[in-house]
Design a protein around this motif. Structure first.
Motif, short mmCIF file in Angstrom:
data_model
loop_
_atom_site.label_atom_id
_atom_site.label_comp_id
_atom_site.label_asym_id
_atom_site.label_seq_id
_atom_site.Cartn_x
_atom_site.Cartn_y
_atom_site.Cartn_z
N SER A 488 -0.51 31.56 25.91
CA SER A 488 -1.89 31.19 26.25
C SER A 488 -2.54 30.28 25.21
O SER A 488 -3.68 29.86 25.39
N ALA A 489 -1.83 29.98 24.14
CA ALA A 489 -2.40 29.16 23.06
C ALA A 489 -2.34 27.68 23.45
O ALA A 489 -1.43 27.25 24.15
N PRO A 490 -3.29 26.86 22.99
CA PRO A 490 -3.24 25.42 23.28
C PRO A 490 -2.06 24.77 22.57
O PRO A 490 -1.61 25.23 21.52
N ALA A 491 -1.53 23.73 23.17
CA ALA A 491 -0.42 22.97 22.60
C ALA A 491 -0.86 21.52 22.50
O ALA A 491 -1.41 20.96 23.46
N TYR A 492 -0.61 20.89 21.34
CA TYR A 492 -1.18 19.58 21.05
C TYR A 492 -0.10 18.49 21.03
O TYR A 492 0.99 18.69 20.49
N ALA A 575 12.05 12.85 19.98
CA ALA A 575 11.46 12.88 18.64
C ALA A 575 10.02 13.37 18.64
O ALA A 575 9.43 13.57 17.58
N VAL A 576 9.45 13.57 19.81
CA VAL A 576 8.04 13.95 19.92
C VAL A 576 7.90 15.47 19.82
O VAL A 576 8.53 16.20 20.59
N ASN A 577 7.08 15.94 18.89
CA ASN A 577 6.80 17.36 18.73
C ASN A 577 5.55 17.76 19.50
O ASN A 577 4.55 17.04 19.50
N ILE A 578 5.60 18.92 20.15
CA ILE A 578 4.40 19.55 20.70
C ILE A 578 3.94 20.56 19.64
O ILE A 578 4.70 21.45 19.26
N LEU A 579 2.71 20.42 19.19
CA LEU A 579 2.25 21.08 17.96
C LEU A 579 1.32 22.26 18.25
O LEU A 579 0.63 22.30 19.28
N SER A 580 1.31 23.20 17.31
CA SER A 580 0.47 24.39 17.45
C SER A 580 -0.98 24.13 17.05
O SER A 580 -1.87 24.89 17.42
N VAL A 598 3.67 15.26 31.38
CA VAL A 598 2.94 16.47 31.02
C VAL A 598 1.57 16.44 31.71
O VAL A 598 1.09 15.38 32.11
N THR A 599 0.97 17.61 31.86
CA THR A 599 -0.39 17.70 32.39
C THR A 599 -1.37 17.72 31.23
O THR A 599 -1.25 18.56 30.33
N ILE A 600 -2.31 16.81 31.23
CA ILE A 600 -3.33 16.74 30.17
C ILE A 600 -4.43 17.75 30.51
O ILE A 600 -5.06 17.66 31.57
N THR A 601 -4.67 18.69 29.62
CA THR A 601 -5.67 19.73 29.87
C THR A 601 -6.92 19.58 29.02
O THR A 601 -7.91 20.28 29.25
N GLY A 602 -6.90 18.69 28.04
CA GLY A 602 -8.07 18.51 27.18
C GLY A 602 -7.77 17.51 26.08
O GLY A 602 -6.67 16.93 26.02
N GLN A 603 -8.75 17.32 25.21
CA GLN A 603 -8.59 16.35 24.12
C GLN A 603 -9.33 16.85 22.89
O GLN A 603 -10.44 17.38 22.98
N VAL A 610 -1.85 19.92 26.21
CA VAL A 610 -0.98 19.64 27.36
C VAL A 610 -0.36 20.91 27.90
O VAL A 610 -0.30 21.96 27.23
N SER A 611 0.10 20.81 29.14
CA SER A 611 0.85 21.88 29.80
C SER A 611 2.17 21.28 30.28
O SER A 611 2.20 20.16 30.81
#
Length: 849
Positions: A488-492, A575-580, A598-603, A610-611
């Motif tokens: 449930s945590a956001p992913a950046y 090479a792209v990381n999805i960050l905590s 990816v689905t953009i959920t916010g900024q 993203v989701s």
């Protein structure tokens, strides 16, 4: 009493309830953090309940003592449990005239991060009162609005008198590295002076669409530097913060940095400075420690240290420090309830506790989460054991405790008869020269492994490993463990790495790295049967061009040197990381491949939230909403044996799986009711256990877990062709209709069902093993597990814990990627054992440095 004397009262004295309290000053403000909190007439749970408070209610607190808080309730002093209050010091309000106007609806948060809880939402056009500026670039304001105080992103506010909000002009900053001062806002402009790392500069103004340049003065010169090279000096932030989540102190602003020590919940630290674009890291000092902790683990308000009730299992001694040679504070009787404050020692062998208004240290082995059933010793059946103490004599004690001087010793290898003292790890000697004396059973091993005819016995032994718990966790991170704890945590995702259309983003970074241990085949066309142009070595970087879909299979077209060909998605990662966190130095939940959407959920600033769901066929290093890469902090609680009480179900992860439970098929069949193809297969599990020396209850639990109670596709049976290729997909739909069904195969333990393609690989392995019936899969799978793990002559992974974490060789030859896999197996094992009347439990517990 005078107003002043009550305001400063912090002693352990509990004041009586007398008269209205309007004339007294509160020391703290407390907020109720439980649904209903009883208000009592005195400091006792047997005293009269005079009222109730609901969650979120704020009260004035005069003093706290022995887990009780003295509060103002309806004009009188009353008492509540302080464990259910969130406390903060009462601070006199000061006036301020600097105000800002919200340019749009803005969330006020409890801390300087977009993941912190929302305190309130400030509507567009509302005016807030400025308190202070925070963050390396002044990107956060602390403000008050509507009686609430919290943090907001400064970019959404304008000075009430007009103008753009910028980091405080004339504020002093320091350089985080050697940086050049340019004559204008471009890196190719002439350099006026080089400013050394750690130098102080004065900020004049910020520039650029994103405030990426700062105009500063230094050594009599004025020019421009990159804002990323500056660190604000905290002057208005609180100097004392409180730990709200147990945390490591790191050597740098990254959870991958060296851990310098740990901070307990409720402890205080001194804030030195904040770091990160959003102030997400704090440099703090605590005692002799100085280092960095995530800001999300800290609070400006007082945090009550967690208190857990423990019970003395035998008469215990409280010492002034962690040594039996120190001053004795008091004796604690059997059954006494104490407050557990913290755990100490390399193996958690000491507890800091509070009892009878005194605080000190006790041996952890003398306490448990459950009260002893009786103060009179009770014994289990007599058994024969051998002393196993690494060639060191084992002390014989006059009581089941280390408090008294030993009455003698037993040499390593000595065989004696003992009766275990129930609910303890001690045994009373019934043979030899010290009959009636006590020995600690963790230093013994059974002479005979034959299950007893009556009674239940527990034998706990320990195996030492030359590694620390922290090092264990770090090795597991390197092996890539997964956890579903952050689902449930956001992913950046950095905005620079994605092209966005509406709420859909496409990864544009075209770099890939080969991760197949033996390298990957570069095919001439998108087919496994195509000609191999070259074998690309493991670790090689290649360039993504585009993709080709053949049926349901996806292939990547890539460039390798001067060659262009096709590779499978499972053999490479992007090479792209999805960050905590919205920071490039934060923990990476996983990677993502070029061309994926990816689905953009916010900024948040320069990051999107993203989701994304990891597609079948992609490597487990690829990010997934549910299953994400675990950090060292995630892993430490799972790899540390001291976190598991011997009376808990989770302790069964240390059960020796090479020893039978001695149960019957009828008992197992009761457990297997309504379990798909596992129903009534109890005898198959017993046959497998007897044939391959594996605990039958473990086999049952493992199969139930892997197959979803016998109802997964691999358990129901997978049709395959003559080569063992699955003829259904993961949804159960028939594929390859032109191929004839050659057999139906079963795989009850998920063997070789790799994460990237479990159905296909699990079915192919079952076909090769000729597992054409549920019974064949149960018995044949047991052989594979025993030969590969439990009874392997080298690996010797005879417990669930060893199968998952392999402490003898961490990160190598591990059964699962889920960091919670071992404990998830234990519930059914534990429950099945509770249906038996007679058995011996053998536990092998790791002991780390």
């Amino acid at each position: 009493m005078t107003r002043l004397s009550v305001a400063v009262l912090v002693s352990s004295t509990v004041l009586s309830t007398i008269g209205p309290m309007q004339s007294y000053a509160a020391t703290y403000e407390g907020t109720v953090n439980t649904s209903i909190l009883n208000v009592r007439s005195s400091t006792s749970t047997t005293s009269t309940i005079v009222g109730k408070l609901t969650q979120g209610t704020t009260v004035h607190v005069y003093s706290t003592s022995n887990n009780w808080a003295e509060i103002d309730f309806q004009g009188q002093k009353r008492y509540v449990s302080s464990s259910y209050l969130t406390l903060k010091p009462t601070v006199a309000k000061t006036s301020t005239t600097q105000t800002y106007t919200a340019n749009e609806n803005v969330n006020m948060r409890s801390a300087m991060t977009t993941t912190a809880p929302i305190v309130t939402t400030i509507p567009k056009g509302a005016t807030v009162t400025y308190v202070s500026t925070h963050g390396a670039t002044g990107s956060w304001f602390k403000v008050t609005y509507g009686g609430k105080t919290g943090y907001v992103a400064q970019r959404y506010f304008t000075l009430s008198g007009g103008g753009t909000v910028t980091p405080q002009a004339n504020a002093t900053h320091t350089t985080v590295n050697n940086t050049s001062m340019h004559s204008s806002m471009i890196s190719t402009a002439p350099v006026l002076v080089t400013i050394p790392k750690g130098a102080s500069v004065t900020l004049v103004s910020t520039h650029g669409a994103t405030g990426s340049w700062a105009k500063v003065t230094y050594a009599g010169k004025t020019g421009y530097v990159a804002m990323r090279n500056l660190q604000a000096i905290v002057t208005s932030a609180p100097t004392t913060l409180y730990v709200k989540t147990a945390t490591s102190v790191f050597s740098s602003t990254s959870t991958t940095g060296q851990s310098l020590g740990t901070l307990a919940v409720g402890s205080s630290v001194r804030l030195v400075s904040t770091h990160g674009a959003t102030g997400s890291w704090a440099k703090v000092t605590a005692g002799t420690l100085t280092g960095y902790v995530p800001m999300r683990n800290l609070s400006e308000t007082v945090v009550a240290a967690p208190v857990t009730p423990y019970y003395a299992q035998r008469t215990a001694t409280m010492y002034s420090s962690m040594s039996t040679s120190r001053t004795v504070v008091q004796s604690i009787p059997v059954g006494a309830k104490v407050d557990h404050l913290s755990t100490h020692g390399a193996t958690g062998s000491w507890y800091m506790i509070r009892y009878a208004n005194k605080t000190g240290y006790v041996a952890a082995r003398d306490f448990s989460l459950t009260a002893p059933s009786t103060s009179t010793e009770q014994y289990g059946p007599e058994r024969e054991v051998q002393v196993v103490s690494n060639n060191t004599p084992l002390n014989v004690r006059p009581t089941p405790s280390t408090i008294n001087t030993a009455i003698g010793t037993l040499a390593h290898g000595t065989i004696v008869n003992v009766k275990p003292v129930l609910n303890t790890e001690w045994g009373i000697l019934t043979s030899g020269s010290f009959v009636g004396g006590y020995i600690h059973l963790s230093y013994t091993a059974p002479v005979s492994t034959t299950p007893p005819t009556t009674g239940i016995q527990r034998v706990v032994s320990h195996t030492s490993y030359p590694i620390s718990v922290r090092a264990m966790a770090e090795r597991q991170v390197a092996q890539f463990g997964q956890t579903d704890a952050h689902r449930s945590a956001p992913a950046y995702l950095p905005r620079a790495w994605v092209s966005v259309s509406g709420n859909t983003g496409t990864i544009v970074n075209n770099q890939l790295r080969v991760i197949s241990g033996v390298g990957t085949a570069l095919k001439m066309s998108a087919s496994s049967t195509a000609v191999t142009i070259a074998t690309i070595p493991n670790g090689t970087n290649i360039e993504y061009v585009d993709r080709q879909v053949v049926g349901t299979a996806v292939w990547y077209r890539v460039k390798y040197g001067s060659m262009t060909g096709f590779v499978t998605p499972s053999s490479v990662v992007g090479a792209v990381n999805i960050l905590s966190q919205p920071s490039l130095t934060s923990h990476a939940y996983g990677q993502i491949n070029p061309g994926e959407t990816v689905t953009i959920t916010g900024q948040t600033g320069t990051y999107y939230t993203v989701s994304y769901r990891r597609p079948a066929g992609h490597n487990i290093r690829i990010f997934d909403n549910v299953w994400r890469r675990a950090s060292v902090t995630d892993l430490e609680p799972f790899v540390n044996p001291n976190n598991f009480d011997q009376n808990s179900q989770a302790f069964y992860q240390f059960l020796d799986l090479s020893k039978s439970a001695g149960t019957t098929a009828a008992t197992l069949n009761r457990v297997l009711t309504n379990s798909g193809t596992l129903t009534n297969q109890g005898q198959a599990f017993i046959n497998a256990a007897n044939q391959y020396s594996i605990n039958e209850i473990y086999l049952l639990a493992h199969a139930v877990h892997e197959t979803g109670h016998g109802k997964s596709l691999l358990a129901q049976g997978v049709p395959v062709d003559k080569d063992g290729n699955a003829l259904i997909n993961s949804s159960g739909t028939r594929i390859h209709p032109d191929r004839e069904v050659a057999a139906t195969v079963y795989n009850m333990y998920g063997i070789q069902a790799v994460d990237s393609s479990p159905l296909a690989t699990g079915a192919k392995f079952a076909f090769d093993q000729k597992w054409f019936t549920p019974e064949a899969a149960i018995v044949g799978g047991a052989y594979w597990i025993g030969a590969s793990y439990i009874n392997h002559p080298t690996h010797k992974q005879n417990t669930l814990y060893k199968m998952r974490f392999n402490p003898a060789n961490p990160g190598v030859h591990q059964y699962a990627t889920d960091i919670g896999w071992a404990t998830k197996q234990t519930t059914r094992i534990y429950q099945t054992y509770q249906t038996l009347d007679s058995y011996t439990l053998h536990f092998d517990v790791p002991k780390f440095q």
